[in-house]
Write a protein that holds these residues in place. Structure first.
Motif, PDB file in Angstrom:
ATOM      1  N   LEU A   1       0.841  -1.203   0.000  1.00  0.00           N
ATOM      2  CA  LEU A   1       0.000   0.000   0.000  1.00  0.00           C
ATOM      3  C   LEU A   1       0.870   1.243   0.000  1.00  0.00           C
ATOM      4  CD1 LEU A   1      -2.809   1.436   0.459  1.00  0.00           C
ATOM      5  CD2 LEU A   1      -2.321   1.232   2.918  1.00  0.00           C
ATOM      6  N   SER A   2       0.638   2.131  -0.965  1.00  0.00           N
ATOM      7  CA  SER A   2       1.138   3.503  -0.873  1.00  0.00           C
ATOM      8  C   SER A   2      -0.038   4.416  -1.184  1.00  0.00           C
ATOM      9  CB  SER A   2       2.322   3.756  -1.812  1.00  0.00           C
ATOM     10  OG  SER A   2       1.949   3.618  -3.169  1.00  0.00           O
ATOM     11  N   GLN A   3      -0.034   5.625  -0.604  1.00  0.00           N
ATOM     12  CA  GLN A   3      -1.229   6.465  -0.710  1.00  0.00           C
ATOM     13  C   GLN A   3      -0.893   7.889  -0.295  1.00  0.00           C
ATOM     14  OE1 GLN A   3      -4.180   5.037   2.110  1.00  0.00           O
ATOM     15  NE2 GLN A   3      -2.635   4.656   3.666  1.00  0.00           N
ATOM     16  N   ALA A   4      -1.826   8.791  -0.593  1.00  0.00           N
ATOM     17  CA  ALA A   4      -1.666  10.188  -0.174  1.00  0.00           C
ATOM     18  C   ALA A   4      -3.015  10.878  -0.174  1.00  0.00           C
ATOM     19  CB  ALA A   4      -0.697  10.931  -1.099  1.00  0.00           C
ATOM     20  N   LEU A   5      -3.161  11.830   0.733  1.00  0.00           N
ATOM     21  CA  LEU A   5      -4.278  12.775   0.738  1.00  0.00           C
ATOM     22  C   LEU A   5      -3.742  14.036   0.076  1.00  0.00           C
ATOM     23  CD1 LEU A   5      -5.418  11.955   4.358  1.00  0.00           C
ATOM     24  CD2 LEU A   5      -6.639  11.365   2.259  1.00  0.00           C
TER      25      LEU A   5
ATOM     26  N   GLU B   1       9.689  24.658 -10.115  1.00  0.00           N
ATOM     27  CA  GLU B   1       8.871  23.465  -9.913  1.00  0.00           C
ATOM     28  C   GLU B   1       9.417  22.661  -8.738  1.00  0.00           C
ATOM     29  OE1 GLU B   1       7.415  19.389 -12.226  1.00  0.00           O
ATOM     30  OE2 GLU B   1       8.537  20.927 -13.331  1.00  0.00           O
ATOM     31  N   THR B   2       8.506  22.198  -7.890  1.00  0.00           N
ATOM     32  CA  THR B   2       8.881  21.464  -6.682  1.00  0.00           C
ATOM     33  C   THR B   2       8.037  20.205  -6.584  1.00  0.00           C
ATOM     34  OG1 THR B   2       9.426  23.539  -5.549  1.00  0.00           O
ATOM     35  CG2 THR B   2       9.068  21.597  -4.172  1.00  0.00           C
ATOM     36  N   ASP B   3       8.696  19.061  -6.431  1.00  0.00           N
ATOM     37  CA  ASP B   3       8.002  17.777  -6.289  1.00  0.00           C
ATOM     38  C   ASP B   3       8.869  16.897  -5.390  1.00  0.00           C
ATOM     39  OD1 ASP B   3       6.464  15.541  -6.477  1.00  0.00           O
ATOM     40  OD2 ASP B   3       6.524  15.375  -8.660  1.00  0.00           O
ATOM     41  N   ARG B   4       8.557  16.880  -4.105  1.00  0.00           N
ATOM     42  CA  ARG B   4       9.414  16.235  -3.119  1.00  0.00           C
ATOM     43  C   ARG B   4       8.614  15.328  -2.199  1.00  0.00           C
ATOM     44  NH1 ARG B   4      12.552  21.750  -1.089  1.00  0.00           N
ATOM     45  NH2 ARG B   4      13.507  22.279  -3.118  1.00  0.00           N
ATOM     46  N   ILE B   5       9.236  14.214  -1.798  1.00  0.00           N
ATOM     47  CA  ILE B   5       8.713  13.363  -0.730  1.00  0.00           C
ATOM     48  C   ILE B   5       9.670  13.463   0.452  1.00  0.00           C
ATOM     49  CG2 ILE B   5       8.036  11.042  -0.020  1.00  0.00           C
ATOM     50  CD1 ILE B   5       7.646  10.340  -2.968  1.00  0.00           C
ATOM     51  N   TYR B   6       9.241  14.140   1.502  1.00  0.00           N
ATOM     52  CA  TYR B   6      10.008  14.193   2.748  1.00  0.00           C
ATOM     53  C   TYR B   6       9.659  12.947   3.549  1.00  0.00           C
ATOM     54  CZ  TYR B   6      11.002  19.107   1.742  1.00  0.00           C
ATOM     55  OH  TYR B   6      11.436  20.278   1.162  1.00  0.00           O
ATOM     56  N   PHE B   7      10.668  12.290   4.141  1.00  0.00           N
ATOM     57  CA  PHE B   7      10.394  11.032   4.828  1.00  0.00           C
ATOM     58  C   PHE B   7      11.047  11.002   6.201  1.00  0.00           C
ATOM     59  CE2 PHE B   7      13.847  10.473   1.798  1.00  0.00           C
ATOM     60  CZ  PHE B   7      14.845   9.849   2.529  1.00  0.00           C
ATOM     61  N   ASN B   8      10.688   9.950   6.970  1.00  0.00           N
ATOM     62  CA  ASN B   8      11.065   9.856   8.388  1.00  0.00           C
ATOM     63  C   ASN B   8      10.625  11.119   9.132  1.00  0.00           C
ATOM     64  OD1 ASN B   8      12.232   7.337   8.006  1.00  0.00           O
ATOM     65  ND2 ASN B   8      14.253   8.201   7.577  1.00  0.00           N
ATOM     66  N   HIS B   9       9.417  11.559   8.852  1.00  0.00           N
ATOM     67  CA  HIS B   9       8.902  12.801   9.413  1.00  0.00           C
ATOM     68  C   HIS B   9       7.417  12.632   9.724  1.00  0.00           C
ATOM     69  CE1 HIS B   9       7.221  16.866   9.494  1.00  0.00           C
ATOM     70  NE2 HIS B   9       8.430  17.304   9.768  1.00  0.00           N
ATOM     71  N   SER B  10       7.027  12.900  10.964  1.00  0.00           N
ATOM     72  CA  SER B  10       5.619  12.782  11.338  1.00  0.00           C
ATOM     73  C   SER B  10       5.085  14.046  11.999  1.00  0.00           C
ATOM     74  CB  SER B  10       5.421  11.590  12.290  1.00  0.00           C
ATOM     75  OG  SER B  10       6.225  11.750  13.449  1.00  0.00           O
TER      76      SER B  10
ATOM     77  N   SER C   1       1.364   8.620   9.139  1.00  0.00           N
ATOM     78  CA  SER C   1       2.134   9.118   7.995  1.00  0.00           C
ATOM     79  C   SER C   1       3.521   9.508   8.453  1.00  0.00           C
ATOM     80  CB  SER C   1       1.422  10.341   7.387  1.00  0.00           C
ATOM     81  OG  SER C   1       2.262  11.035   6.489  1.00  0.00           O
ATOM     82  N   ASP C   2       4.528   8.880   7.844  1.00  0.00           N
ATOM     83  CA  ASP C   2       5.914   9.279   8.081  1.00  0.00           C
ATOM     84  C   ASP C   2       6.523   9.906   6.831  1.00  0.00           C
ATOM     85  OD1 ASP C   2       6.003   8.439  10.750  1.00  0.00           O
ATOM     86  OD2 ASP C   2       6.400   6.376  10.152  1.00  0.00           O
ATOM     87  N   SER C   3       5.665  10.301   5.898  1.00  0.00           N
ATOM     88  CA  SER C   3       6.133  10.996   4.697  1.00  0.00           C
ATOM     89  C   SER C   3       5.150  12.107   4.362  1.00  0.00           C
ATOM     90  CB  SER C   3       6.263  10.033   3.513  1.00  0.00           C
ATOM     91  OG  SER C   3       5.040   9.365   3.250  1.00  0.00           O
TER      92      SER C   3
ATOM     93  N   PRO D   1       9.862   5.897   0.592  1.00  0.00           N
ATOM     94  CA  PRO D   1      10.335   4.953   1.616  1.00  0.00           C
ATOM     95  C   PRO D   1       9.274   4.619   2.663  1.00  0.00           C
ATOM     96  CG  PRO D   1      11.919   6.742   1.269  1.00  0.00           C
ATOM     97  CD  PRO D   1      10.663   7.131   0.562  1.00  0.00           C
ATOM     98  N   ASP D   2       8.179   5.378   2.693  1.00  0.00           N
ATOM     99  CA  ASP D   2       7.137   5.187   3.701  1.00  0.00           C
ATOM    100  C   ASP D   2       5.998   4.298   3.199  1.00  0.00           C
ATOM    101  OD1 ASP D   2       5.838   5.617   6.189  1.00  0.00           O
ATOM    102  OD2 ASP D   2       4.675   7.280   5.340  1.00  0.00           O
TER     103      ASP D   2
END
Length: 300
Positions: A161-165, A207-216, A236-238, A273-274
Motif C-alpha cells: 500500500l502507498s497512498q496520499a491525501l 517546480e517542486t516535487d518532493r517526498i520528505y520522509f522519516n517525518h511525522s 504518515s511518516d512521509s 520509503p514510507d
C-alpha cells in the motif's frame, strides 16, 4: 446546482446536508452548517470545498475546473490509493479518485458534521484482481478539516500500500510562501531522483516535487499575509510538497497558466520509503487535519 432524490444513497441526512447535482450531472454532498460549509463529490469521495465559519477556505480549487462526471478534479483533496503517483501500472495515483463511492453515514452536532463513505468491494475486486481490500474515508468538518483513509487487508496474504491525501492549499502568492516544520528533513527530489536534506524553511522559486520522509510532525504554510495553514498528520511518516510552477502548468488539464501562484500541495502520505505492507487482517489509518490561524513571532 439543483437538488434531487438519490435512491442509491439510502442514508438519513441531517439538517443542512443534502445531495445535489451540478449542471453536468455530477453528484455532490453539499454541507451548509452554522460551523462550516463544504462540498464532497460522490465520485472519488473528493472534497472540493471546506470553509469554517469566519475563516477563509481551507482548500484551493482551480477556477478552470468544470467538475465533469467521469473526470478527475483539479483541486480539493484527491484520494491517491492504493498507490501513489505511477508506482504501479494503471491509473495515476490509483483507483480511489476515479471511482464512485457509497455514502454510509452522515451525522452532525452544534460544532461539526461527520461523513463516512466506502468504496464498494465489488468495484475493488474488479479493478484490482486478486487483491482484497476494505476502504473507507471519514470527513470531520467544523472549525478545521480532518480526513482519514481507513484501509483493511481483507485477504490471506500481505498486500502493498502507498497512498496520499493530495491536499491543495490556497496561497496568495507562491513567491512569498514559507513552509516550516521540514527543516533538516531528508527528502527525495522526484524531479532529479536525488536524496537531499532540507536546509532551513522551504521556499519556492521553481517546480517542486518532493517526498520528505522519516517525518511525522506538523507542517506550517505561512502566507505573505501572515496567515498560517497547518497540516497535522497521523499514520504518515512521509509528506509530499508539490507545486508545478510555470512550464508544467501549461501542460496540466483544468489549470490556468498562473494557477501555480495560488496553490501549494502539502500531502499526508505513505509514499516513497514510507510505503506500507499490510498483513492479513491489518488496518491502517492515514489522517490529515488542516487548520487555519495567524502567524506568531517565530515566522522567518
Amino acid at each position: 446546482m439543483h437538488s434531487q432524490k438519490f435512491a442509491q444513497h439510502p442514508v438519513q441526512l441531517p439538517e443542512g446536508v443534502r445531495l445535489i447535482q451540478n449542471k453536468h450531472g455530477r453528484e455532490f454532498l453539499q454541507i451548509d452548517h452554522p460551523a462550516v460549509s463544504a462540498r464532497i463529490a460522490m465520485e472519488g469521495a473528493h472534497i472540493t470545498h471546506c470553509q469554517p465559519a469566519g475563516q477563509g477556505p481551507l482548500l484551493w480549487m482551480s477556477a478552470s475546473e468544470p467538475e465533469l462526471p467521469g473526470k478527475t478534479i483539479r483541486g480539493g483533496i484527491p484520494l491517491c490509493w492504493p498507490w501513489f503517483s505511477d508506482t504501479r501500472s494503471g491509473p495515476a495515483h490509483g483507483i480511489a479518485r476515479i471511482s464512485p463511492w457509497q455514502l454510509t453515514a452522515v451525522s452532525s452536532d452544534a460544532e461539526r458534521v461527520s461523513v463516512r463513505m466506502r468504496l464498494a468491494h465489488s468495484l475493488i475486486e474488479q479493478a484490482l484482481p486478486g487483491e482484497k481490500w476494505k476502504l473507507d474515508v471519514e470527513f470531520v468538518l467544523g472549525s478545521d478539516l480532518m480526513v482519514t483513509l481507513i484501509t483493511r487487508n481483507m485477504g490471506e496474504e500481505r498486500q502493498a500500500l502507498s497512498q496520499a491525501l493530495h491536499s491543495y492549499l490556497p496561497v496568495s502568492n507562491i513567491d512569498q510562501v514559507v513552509v516550516q516544520g521540514l527543516e533538516s528533513c531528508a527528502y527525495l527530489d522526484q524531479l532529479t531522483g536525488h536524496l537531499q536534506i532540507q536546509q532551513g524553511p522551504v521556499r519556492f522559486t521553481a517546480e517542486t516535487d518532493r517526498i520528505y520522509f522519516n517525518h511525522s510532525g506538523d507542517v506550517r504554510l505561512i502566507d505573505a499575509n501572515k496567515q498560517v495553514i497547518s497540516v497535522h498528520r497521523k499514520g504518515s511518516d512521509s509528506v509530499v510538497v508539490w507545486n508545478p510552477w510555470i512550464e508544467k502548468s501549461l501542460r496540466l488539464s483544468h489549470f490556468a497558466s498562473d494557477d501555480y501562484r495560488h496553490m501549494l500541495c502539502i500531502e499526508a502520505a505513505n509514499a516513497g520509503p514510507d510505503a506500507r505492507v499490510l498483513e492479513p487482517g491489518e488496518t491502517h489509518r492515514l489522517t490529515t487535519r488542516i487548520t487555519r490561524g495567524a502567524a506568531d513571532s517565530s515566522v522567518v
